[in-house]
Scaffold this motif. Structure first.
Motif, short mmCIF file in Angstrom:
data_model
loop_
_atom_site.label_atom_id
_atom_site.label_comp_id
_atom_site.label_asym_id
_atom_site.label_seq_id
_atom_site.Cartn_x
_atom_site.Cartn_y
_atom_site.Cartn_z
N GLU A 103 0.79 -1.32 0.01
CA GLU A 103 -0.02 0.11 0.14
C GLU A 103 0.83 1.27 0.08
N THR A 104 0.21 2.40 -0.54
CA THR A 104 0.90 3.61 -0.29
C THR A 104 0.64 4.10 1.28
N TYR A 105 1.50 5.18 1.37
CA TYR A 105 1.18 5.74 2.84
C TYR A 105 -0.27 6.08 3.00
N PHE A 106 -1.09 6.74 1.98
CA PHE A 106 -2.23 7.22 2.23
C PHE A 106 -3.19 6.08 2.14
N ALA A 156 -6.26 1.85 7.88
CA ALA A 156 -5.99 1.66 9.31
C ALA A 156 -6.98 2.22 10.24
N SER A 157 -7.48 3.61 9.57
CA SER A 157 -8.31 4.25 9.89
C SER A 157 -9.71 3.65 10.08
N TRP A 158 -10.19 3.10 8.87
CA TRP A 158 -11.31 2.25 9.07
C TRP A 158 -11.26 1.16 9.82
N PHE A 159 -10.22 0.33 9.95
CA PHE A 159 -9.92 -0.65 10.89
C PHE A 159 -10.18 -0.17 12.35
N ARG A 194 -10.05 -9.83 6.40
CA ARG A 194 -9.69 -8.71 5.82
C ARG A 194 -8.08 -8.51 6.05
N THR A 195 -7.45 -9.05 6.98
CA THR A 195 -6.09 -8.70 7.38
C THR A 195 -5.35 -10.00 7.26
N ALA A 196 -5.83 -11.04 7.31
CA ALA A 196 -5.07 -12.53 7.36
C ALA A 196 -3.89 -12.66 6.57
N ASN A 197 -4.50 -12.06 5.38
CA ASN A 197 -3.51 -12.69 4.06
C ASN A 197 -2.72 -11.29 3.58
#
Length: 70
Positions: A18-21, A27-30, A65-68
């Motif tokens: 991912e890019t920074y943005f 991360a904000s949504w998470f 959403r994060t496992a892979n």
């Protein structure tokens, strides 16, 4: 100094492709999802008939959403 900034803002987002943005957005949504799950769990603790599966449903979705990633 440039290496430190790169390490702080670029290295980790790059490691999950991912890019920074893009990373900032995800991360904000998470974090909002985690706060929602925590709030539902807290209400459920006091009133067990409410939000019986909300926190676990959100947690499963976040794991999926994060496992892979990276």
């Amino acid at each position: 100094m440039v290496q430190t900034l790169k390490r702080l803002f670029i290295d980790h987002p790059s490691s999950v492709e991912e890019t920074y943005f893009q990373h900032l957005r995800f991360a904000s949504w998470f974090s909002v999802q985690l706060l929602t799950a925590g709030g539902a769990a807290l209400v459920h603790a006091f009133i067990p008939a409410l939000f019986e599966k909300t926190a676990s449903k959100i947690t499963r979705e976040l794991y999926t959403r994060t496992a892979n990633r990276g």
